[in-house]
Design a protein around this motif. Sequence first.
Motif, short mmCIF file in Angstrom:
data_model
loop_
_atom_site.label_atom_id
_atom_site.label_comp_id
_atom_site.label_asym_id
_atom_site.label_seq_id
_atom_site.Cartn_x
_atom_site.Cartn_y
_atom_site.Cartn_z
N LEU A 1 68.12 130.18 175.25
CA LEU A 1 69.30 130.94 175.65
C LEU A 1 70.31 131.03 174.51
O LEU A 1 70.88 132.09 174.25
CB LEU A 1 69.95 130.30 176.88
N ASP A 2 70.53 129.91 173.85
CA ASP A 2 71.49 129.89 172.75
C ASP A 2 71.03 130.78 171.60
O ASP A 2 71.81 131.52 171.00
CB ASP A 2 71.68 128.44 172.28
N ALA A 3 69.72 130.73 171.28
CA ALA A 3 69.20 131.55 170.19
C ALA A 3 69.30 133.03 170.49
O ALA A 3 69.49 133.85 169.58
CB ALA A 3 67.74 131.17 169.91
N LEU A 4 69.19 133.41 171.76
CA LEU A 4 69.27 134.81 172.16
C LEU A 4 70.70 135.28 172.39
O LEU A 4 70.93 136.43 172.75
CB LEU A 4 68.43 135.04 173.43
N ARG B 1 63.49 118.18 163.24
CA ARG B 1 63.81 118.51 161.84
C ARG B 1 64.31 119.92 161.61
O ARG B 1 64.53 120.32 160.47
CB ARG B 1 62.57 118.27 160.98
N SER B 2 64.50 120.70 162.66
CA SER B 2 64.93 122.09 162.46
C SER B 2 66.43 122.25 162.46
O SER B 2 66.95 123.28 162.04
CB SER B 2 64.33 122.96 163.57
N GLY B 3 67.15 121.26 162.98
CA GLY B 3 68.59 121.40 163.10
C GLY B 3 69.03 122.09 164.37
O GLY B 3 70.23 122.31 164.57
N VAL B 4 68.07 122.46 165.26
CA VAL B 4 68.46 123.16 166.48
C VAL B 4 69.00 122.19 167.54
O VAL B 4 69.60 122.61 168.52
CB VAL B 4 67.28 123.95 167.08
N LEU B 5 68.78 120.89 167.34
CA LEU B 5 69.24 119.89 168.30
C LEU B 5 70.35 119.06 167.68
O LEU B 5 70.35 118.76 166.49
CB LEU B 5 68.09 118.96 168.72
N THR B 6 71.28 118.68 168.53
CA THR B 6 72.32 117.73 168.13
C THR B 6 72.05 116.43 168.85
O THR B 6 72.16 116.35 170.07
CB THR B 6 73.72 118.26 168.49
N SER B 7 71.67 115.41 168.11
CA SER B 7 71.29 114.14 168.71
C SER B 7 71.42 113.05 167.66
O SER B 7 71.31 113.30 166.46
CB SER B 7 69.84 114.19 169.23
#
Length: 663
Positions: A380-383, A299-305
Motif C-alpha cells: 500500500l505504501d509503495a503504491l 536489507r532493502s530499507g523498506v522496513l523500519t525495525s
Amino acid sequence: MLIPMIPEIGHFALIVALLMATVQAILPLAGTATRRPLWMAYARPMAAGQFLFLVVAYACLTASFLLDDFSVATVADNSNSMLPWYYKASAVWGNHEGSVLLWSLILGAWTFAVSRFSRELPRDMLARVLGVMGLVSTGFLAFVLITSNPFARLRPNPPADGADLNPLLQDFGLIIHPPMLYMGYVGFSVVFAFAIAALLGGRLDAAWTRWARPWTNVAWAFLSVGIALGSWWAYYELGWGGWWFWDPVENASLLPWLAGTALIHSLAVTEKRGAFKSWTVLLAISTFSLSLLGTFLVRSGVLTSVHAFANDPSRGLFILALLGLTVGASLLLFALRAPRVSHQVGFTWLSRDALLLINNILLVIMTVTVLLGTVYPLILDALGLGKISVGPPYFNALFVPLTVILCVFMGLGPLAHWKRTEGRALLRRVWLAGAVALVVAALAPLAYGGEWNLQVSLGLAAALWVVLPLVRDLWEKSRHRDGRLAGLRRLSLAHWGMVVGHLGLAVTIVGVTVVSNYAVERNVRMAVGDTARVAGYTFTMTELGSRRGPNYVADAAHIEVRRGDDARAFVMTPEKRLYIARGMPMTDVALRPGLFRDLYVAMGEDLEDGSWAMRIQYKPFVRWLWLGGLLMAAGGILAVVDRRYRRAATARDPERPAREVTA
C-alpha cells in the motif's frame, strides 16, 4: 607489507570465488544437458574451491576488524578501538556488508557439504544440484561485489577511530543468533536445488526426497534454534520484556520456518507413499523463496525495525531482482514439468496421508496469513495508497485459532495408519487422551492463583492433545516379548525425532499461553530504601552506584529480592549504560531465571531526585518458549542421526547403473 594488504587479499578472494561459482553454475548444468561427463565433473572441485576462497575473504574481513583497520569503511562504521575483541569478531556480521558475506560463506559451506557427503548420488543428479547452488552463489557474490563490497577503503583520510558497533548489538546474542539463523535460511537452498534438479531431470520420483530429507531437517533445526535465540535475545536486550511482538523482520524468519515445517512432512509422505510429488516440489521452491524474501525485507530499507539494515534502494532493487528471477524461473520450470507427473497412490479421508495433507494446508494458510500481514502495508505504501499498521491483534486473531486447529490434527496423526484407518479403532485409541486433556486443561488454571482463564485452558488442551496421543502410541509400541524397555529400544531415532519435535511444539504452546495471560508488570519509582511488591516478591533498592565498562559508563542499582516472608534474599543488579563513542544510552536488564518463572528488572529514566523509574516483571513459564524451540530442533537432528535415515539419503539410485554413481 602483508598486513596493510589484507583487505585487498579479501577482495581478490571474493572475485575468485565469484568466478568459480560461475563455472560451477554453467559447466555442470551444460554437461548434464549435453551428456558430457567431464563438464559434470567440474561441480565438486569448483564447490570446494569457492568455499576455500570465501573462507579466505571472511578471514581477511575478520582480521581487519580485530586489527582496527579503520581505513576499511565497514570497520570504521561498525567498530571501535575500545570494543572488546569478541564483539569485534561478531561485528563482522553486525552490519549489512559483513552479514551478506557471512550469508555467502554459509552458502559455500552448504554447497561444499553436499559435494562432500553426497558422493553416492547419480553423477548427473549431483551435477544438477551443485549447478543450481552455484547459480544462487553467483547471484549473491555478484550482489556483494557490485553493491555491498565489505573491503571498500576510506581514502585518503581514514578516521583515527571507529564509530563503534551499535550498542544494541554488543551482546552475546549477536555472536550466536545470526549464524544460526543464516544456517537455516541458506540451508533451504539445498532442498531447493534438489527440487530444481529433479525437475530438470524429469524424474520427480521418491529418490530425490530421500536424498533431500536429511539436509532439510538440518536446515529446519538450525532455523528453529535461530528463531528461539532471536526471541530470547529480544526478551532481555530491549528492556521491555517482550518475547515475540510480530515485528516484520521477526516475521521474515517465521515465514520460511512455517513453510519448511510443511515441507518436512510433505517429504515424508512423498518418500514413504509416493504421493504429494508436485506439492513437495512447490513447497521446496516456496520455502527457499521465502528465505530470499526475508533477506530482501531486512536489507532493502523498506522496513523500519531494530533488526533491519536500512540501506540505499539500489541494494534492495538488486535483491528484489534476484528474488524475482529465482522465483519466476523456478515456477516456470515447475509449470512446464509438474503436469507430467502422475501417481496412482490413493488414501481415504481418515488416514495418516490425509491428516498430513490437512496439516500441510493449515501450515500454508498460516504462512500466507503472516505474509499478508507483513507485506500488505508495504505494498500500500509503495503504491501511494496510504500507510497502515498491522499489529498483534491481526496476527493473534488469525494465527492462534489456526494453531489450535493444527494441534487437533497433529494429535490424530501419530495414531492413524497410512492409506486407511478404521474410524472406530482410531476413536478407541484417542478418546482417553482427549478426555484427560480437557479435564486437566479445565482444572489447571484453577490451581494457578485460583483464576480460571479460557485462553489458558484452550492452550493447555491443545498442548496436551499433541502430547498424550504420543504417549499412548509409545505405550503400545513398547509392548515386546522381551519387556517394554526392549520394545522402546526397537524404535528408530527418526521416530524419536518426531516425538521430541511434537513435544517441543507443545512446550512452546504452554509457554506462550501461560506467560501471555499470567505475566505481572509494574512500573514504579524507586530510590535507595524504597520497596515494591510484585507477584509475591518484595523488591528493595539497597544501593545505587556507578561503574565503568570497557567502552561505556553505567549507573547500577542493587535490588534485594525476597519471596514472601522468606528470610533468604538474592540481589539483582540492573544497569543504565551510556556507550561513549556513540553517546547512546542502553538498558541492561537484571534477570533471575527459572524453569517456571523469570523475575525481570529494568532501569528506566533518572528522575533527578535520587530516584529512578523501574520496570519490574514476573514472567511465568517464559523459558518454555525457548525450551520448546530447542526440543523441536533436537527432534530434527535426531531424525538425521538415524542410520537408516542417512543410508536412505546416500543410497544408490536403483534405476541407475553402478558406473554412473561416482563423480
